[in-house]
Structure formats: structure tokens, C-alpha cells
Design a protein around this motif. Structure first.
Motif, PDB file in Angstrom:
ATOM      1  N   PHE B  15       0.760  -1.312   0.174  1.00  0.00           N
ATOM      2  CA  PHE B  15      -0.047   0.146   0.006  1.00  0.00           C
ATOM      3  C   PHE B  15       0.923   1.180  -0.005  1.00  0.00           C
ATOM      4  CE2 PHE B  15      -2.789   3.047   2.024  1.00  0.00           C
ATOM      5  CZ  PHE B  15      -3.873   3.247   1.176  1.00  0.00           C
ATOM      6  N   PHE B  18       2.075   2.820  -3.407  1.00  0.00           N
ATOM      7  CA  PHE B  18       0.945   3.219  -4.163  1.00  0.00           C
ATOM      8  C   PHE B  18       0.923   4.762  -3.386  1.00  0.00           C
ATOM      9  CE2 PHE B  18      -0.403  -0.864  -4.992  1.00  0.00           C
ATOM     10  CZ  PHE B  18      -0.597  -0.856  -6.682  1.00  0.00           C
ATOM     11  N   HIS B  46     -17.507  25.802   7.150  1.00  0.00           N
ATOM     12  CA  HIS B  46     -17.498  24.764   8.262  1.00  0.00           C
ATOM     13  C   HIS B  46     -16.361  23.892   8.244  1.00  0.00           C
ATOM     14  CE1 HIS B  46     -19.223  21.352  10.181  1.00  0.00           C
ATOM     15  NE2 HIS B  46     -20.264  22.072  10.725  1.00  0.00           N
ATOM     16  N   VAL B  48     -15.713  20.634   8.656  1.00  0.00           N
ATOM     17  CA  VAL B  48     -15.657  19.612   7.849  1.00  0.00           C
ATOM     18  C   VAL B  48     -15.761  20.100   6.510  1.00  0.00           C
ATOM     19  CG1 VAL B  48     -17.238  17.513   6.875  1.00  0.00           C
ATOM     20  CG2 VAL B  48     -17.248  18.357   9.283  1.00  0.00           C
ATOM     21  N   VAL B  49     -16.323  20.895   5.761  1.00  0.00           N
ATOM     22  CA  VAL B  49     -16.133  21.281   4.211  1.00  0.00           C
ATOM     23  C   VAL B  49     -14.524  21.897   4.115  1.00  0.00           C
ATOM     24  CG1 VAL B  49     -17.055  22.926   2.516  1.00  0.00           C
ATOM     25  CG2 VAL B  49     -18.550  22.185   4.314  1.00  0.00           C
ATOM     26  N   PHE B  51     -11.901  20.747   5.787  1.00  0.00           N
ATOM     27  CA  PHE B  51     -11.098  19.463   5.858  1.00  0.00           C
ATOM     28  C   PHE B  51     -11.265  19.213   4.514  1.00  0.00           C
ATOM     29  CE2 PHE B  51     -10.964  14.807   6.430  1.00  0.00           C
ATOM     30  CZ  PHE B  51      -9.800  14.912   6.884  1.00  0.00           C
ATOM     31  N   ALA B  52     -12.530  18.995   3.975  1.00  0.00           N
ATOM     32  CA  ALA B  52     -12.723  18.167   2.797  1.00  0.00           C
ATOM     33  C   ALA B  52     -11.959  18.833   1.533  1.00  0.00           C
ATOM     34  CB  ALA B  52     -14.151  17.934   2.388  1.00  0.00           C
ATOM     35  N   LEU B  55      -8.303  18.197   1.816  1.00  0.00           N
ATOM     36  CA  LEU B  55      -8.012  16.690   1.396  1.00  0.00           C
ATOM     37  C   LEU B  55      -7.887  16.630  -0.210  1.00  0.00           C
ATOM     38  CD1 LEU B  55      -7.644  13.945   2.581  1.00  0.00           C
ATOM     39  CD2 LEU B  55     -10.187  13.759   2.007  1.00  0.00           C
ATOM     40  N   PHE B  56      -9.048  17.190  -0.966  1.00  0.00           N
ATOM     41  CA  PHE B  56      -9.274  16.917  -2.107  1.00  0.00           C
ATOM     42  C   PHE B  56      -8.436  17.930  -2.956  1.00  0.00           C
ATOM     43  CE2 PHE B  56     -13.497  15.483  -0.828  1.00  0.00           C
ATOM     44  CZ  PHE B  56     -13.156  14.054  -1.029  1.00  0.00           C
ATOM     45  N   ILE B 107     -11.882  11.966  -9.198  1.00  0.00           N
ATOM     46  CA  ILE B 107     -12.594  12.100  -7.891  1.00  0.00           C
ATOM     47  C   ILE B 107     -12.177  13.121  -7.328  1.00  0.00           C
ATOM     48  CG2 ILE B 107     -12.165  10.865  -5.643  1.00  0.00           C
ATOM     49  CD1 ILE B 107     -11.853   8.181  -7.052  1.00  0.00           C
ATOM     50  N   MET B 111     -15.266  16.039  -6.299  1.00  0.00           N
ATOM     51  CA  MET B 111     -15.527  16.092  -4.911  1.00  0.00           C
ATOM     52  C   MET B 111     -15.310  17.748  -4.556  1.00  0.00           C
ATOM     53  SD  MET B 111     -17.030  13.556  -4.009  1.00  0.00           S
ATOM     54  CE  MET B 111     -17.042  13.716  -2.173  1.00  0.00           C
ATOM     55  N   LEU B 114     -18.054  19.732  -5.613  1.00  0.00           N
ATOM     56  CA  LEU B 114     -19.216  19.565  -4.811  1.00  0.00           C
ATOM     57  C   LEU B 114     -19.243  20.000  -3.310  1.00  0.00           C
ATOM     58  CD1 LEU B 114     -20.412  15.691  -5.995  1.00  0.00           C
ATOM     59  CD2 LEU B 114     -21.329  17.831  -6.475  1.00  0.00           C
ATOM     60  N   ALA B 115     -17.937  19.983  -2.733  1.00  0.00           N
ATOM     61  CA  ALA B 115     -17.717  20.336  -1.294  1.00  0.00           C
ATOM     62  C   ALA B 115     -17.767  21.611  -1.309  1.00  0.00           C
ATOM     63  CB  ALA B 115     -16.648  19.666  -0.947  1.00  0.00           C
ATOM     64  N   THR B 116     -17.207  22.570  -2.340  1.00  0.00           N
ATOM     65  CA  THR B 116     -17.253  23.822  -1.980  1.00  0.00           C
ATOM     66  C   THR B 116     -17.783  24.474  -3.299  1.00  0.00           C
ATOM     67  OG1 THR B 116     -15.102  23.662  -3.282  1.00  0.00           O
ATOM     68  CG2 THR B 116     -14.948  23.642  -0.849  1.00  0.00           C
TER      69      THR B 116
END
Lengths: 64, 310
Positions: B15, B18, B46, B48-49, B51-52, B55-56, B107, B111, B114-116
Motif C-alpha cells: 500500500f 501506491f 464549516h 468539515v467542508v 477539511f474536505a 483533502l481533495f 474524484i 468532490m 461538490l464540497a465547495t
């Protein structure tokens, strides 16, 4: 019913499979968390929250 | 025969191999600059948003890293610095790197949008395209200006972070972009001065290979001079302040001094002390970028207490 003996590849690829599984699990959790945040927009909103609209939680006050 | 037995002789990719495809060290810089871009923005996301979003953005950067490793496997195998990467080391097949790069690109872009917002997603898509196609496939092997223009790919993350929070591109976002964009050439050319052998063996037209080290030294000082106005100008925008200005003045003076020392040296002096000055300027350039963005973060963090900003 008997299980077949585990193939050697299952042992060899265990770390990779565990990693992919964990990543997918985290992704699902993140999408769920995002959905909750987006739907509630930080607080529990009510749909169509204006007086007189269908589904409104605010009472319609009749005009005098 | 293509059954499971034919794979027995291959080195098995774990793993971690990769993960290595995604260039985690580059990713850490992307995470940091994107996070600063997001946190200094006047709109608060927010957690969570936020963080997302980070991350993306990081995942998109990783995807472009995987695409780069797929395309550059042949030259990575020649250069000492890169020959232990998963594809040239034979742990991951080039086709797998391509597949992972394309899948993660899709992805991450979808994502993030969609998230922002759509603009942030579109900027991320453009960044991946710029790094994988414009830099890796086109410029890297054809012009010594490769890292000058290719540096734009590394400069986008703070702008994407800003756009993810606000939904628009502003002068602050552009200045953060310019800070990294103008910083990239002197940073990489300082590296190329003492890693010259690697690039010339691989046939990558680095400035040191095509125009020689003397010309590279001159380029370093010129690009460092051009960088300074952007670094200082950021202090006078809504994200800057006295802390940032003080940090920027000190760092730019030191970076200019380092570039000047590189410019004044010749190859005999450099070879005599094993490129001591070049190596120290290269290390300092990393600190330079880290502290500039750290100062912007400090301004934003202190603002609620009445300290940050003007």
C-alpha cells in the motif's frame, strides 16, 4: 460446507487490501459528514421557512 | 500464461508504494499552502467542508504526481534522486500509475466542486492538466524554461484554497500565487547547480545543462529580485500586516544576499567547498516559503484578538 484453504496471495496482499478498505471506509464517512453539513447548513434549518409557504413552521397571522 | 502464478516473480507493491506514487512530500507543501489560502480568506468554511477541501486539493496534487511518474518513468530511472520511485523500481507498473492518476484526478475535481464550488474544482482540474500535460509532457523535455512555467502548477494550491472559501479570485489570491510562482525558479536552479549530473544524464534541458552554470547563477539573482516586490506587496493587502511585513523584509533580504553570493561565485569556488553556498540557499529557500505562509497564518490567527492586519 467447507472453506477453501487461504491462497498465499491473500496473505501477501493483506496490507494493500487493508489500506484500500480503510481509505474507502474513510471516504464514505467523509461523504456522509459532508452531506450532514450541507443539508443542515450548520444548524437545523426548516424547509420553506417563510410564513405562508407550504411546510413553513411559522404561523400565518391573519391580517386584521 | 496470464494467471496468478505469472506474478510470483514480480516485486509486490504494498500500500505504501501506491502512496509514494502521490509524492507525499510535495503533497505536504500543497496541504500547507492550500490551508493558508483557505484560512486567511475572509469567508469561514464549516470545519468539515474545509477539511474536505484541503483533502481533495491534496488528492488532486497527488493524482498529478502519479501521472508525472507514469510519463517520466524513463528519465526517473536514470536520475539518482528519482530512481527508487515505485515505477522505475519495478514495484508499480506504469499503467497502474496512469490508472490511479486518472481516477484520483476525476474524484478529487468532482468532490472539490461538490464540497465547495465549481470554480475551485475547475482550478484544480486546470492545475492537474497544467502539471501533467503542460509541464511533464510538453515543457520539461523541450525548454530550459520548463520549471519557470511549470512552477505555476505548484503555485495554484493557495489560490484554490482561497477560492474554495470565497468563490472568487482576488488580488490576495493572485499575490499568493505569484509568491510561489516567482520563488520556484531560484529554488530549483539552486538545486540544479549541485544536481547537474543527474539532469544532464537524463537529457532534461535544465538551464544548467543548456546555458551553463554561469548563466544559471545570473538567472537566480534576476528571478530573486523579481520575486521581492510580490512578497512585500502581499503585506499591504487585506491578508497582510506588520508581522508579515517584518518577516518578509528579513527573509527577502537574506534570500537576496544568498542569490547575490551564488551569482558572485564561479565553478572553481563552488567545487572547492562542494557547493556549500548553493546548498545553504536551497535549504533557506524552503524556509523562506514556509515562513511567508506561516506569517500570513499568524496574521489571520491574531486578527480576532485585535493584533493581526493593519
Amino acid at each position: 460446507m467447507t472453506f477453501k484453504p487461504e491462497h498465499e496471495i491473500h496473505k501477501r496482499r493483506f496490507s494493500r487490501n487493508l489500506g484500500v478498505g480503510t481509505v474507502l471506509g474513510c471516504f464514505v464517512a467523509l461523504v456522509f459528514a459532508l452531506t450532514v453539513v450541507k443539508v443542515t447548513n450548520g444548524d437545523m434549518m426548516h424547509a420553506n421557512d417563510a410564513p405562508g409557504l407550504l411546510g413553513s413552521t411559522q404561523p400565518i397571522v391573519p391580517k386584521p | 500464461m496470464a494467471d496468478i502464478r505469472s506474478f510470483d516473480d514480480m516485486k509486490e507493491a504494498g500500500f505504501g508504494d501506491f502512496v509514494q506514487l502521490l509524492k507525499p512530500r510535495v503533497m505536504s507543501l500543497v496541504v500547507f499552502t492550500a490551508l493558508v489560502g483557505l484560512l486567511v480568506a475572509p469567508v469561514h468554511l464549516h470545519p468539515v467542508v474545509g477539511f474536505a477541501a484541503i483533502l481533495f486539493i491534496a488528492l488532486g496534487a497527488g493524482a498529478s504526481g502519479a501521472l508525472n511518474m507514469w510519463w517520466d518513468a524513463d528519465i526517473d530511472a536514470i536520475m539518482r534522486r528519482t530512481k527508487s520511485r515505485p515505477v522505475p523500481a519495478g514495484k508499480v507498473e506504469a499503467g497502474e500509475a496512469l490508472g490511479i492518476g486518472l481516477a484520483l484526478s476525476g474524484i478529487s475535481v468532482v468532490m472539490l466542486a461538490l464540497a465547495t464550488n465549481i470554480l475551485a474544482g475547475a482550478l484544480l482540474a486546470f492545475t492537474i492538466f497544467f502539471y501533467a500535460v503542460v509541464y511533464s509532457m510538453w515543457l520539461k523535455r523541450s525548454t530550459p524554461q520548463n520549471i519557470v512555467i511549470g512552477g505555476a502548477a505548484g503555485a495554484f494550491p493557495p489560490m484554490i484554497g482561497w477560492v474554495a472559501a470565497t468563490g472568487y479570485i482576488s488580488v490576495e489570491a493572485c499575490l499568493m500565487f505569484m509568491l510561489i510562482f516567482m520563488w520556484t525558479p531560484p529554488h530549483f536552479w539552486a538545486l540544479a547547480l549541485f544536481m547537474n549530473e543527474d539532469y544532464s544524464q537524463a537529457g532534461v534541458p535544465m538551464l544548467t545543462v543548456t546555458h551553463g552554470k554561469k548563466s544559471t547563477r545570473k538567472h537566480i539573482i534576476l528571478y530573486t529580485i523579481a520575486l521581492v516586490p510580490f512578497a512585500i506587496a502581499t503585506a499591504f493587502t487585506s491578508i497582510g500586516g506588520p508581522i508579515y511585513l517584518a518577516v518578509a523584509v528579513v527573509l527577502n533580504a537574506e534570500f537576496l544576499r544568498g542569490a547575490y553570493r551564488i551569482w558572485r561565485r564561479d565553478e572553481d569556488q563552488a567545487a572547492a567547498d562542494k557547493y556549500k553556498v548553493e546548498k545553504s540557499v536551497f535549504r533557506f529557500s524552503l524556509l523562506y516559503l514556509f515562513l511567508h505562509f506561516g506569517a500570513l497564518l499568524a496574521e489571520a490567527a491574531l486578527r480576532p484578538y485585535g493584533f493581526g492586519g493593519w
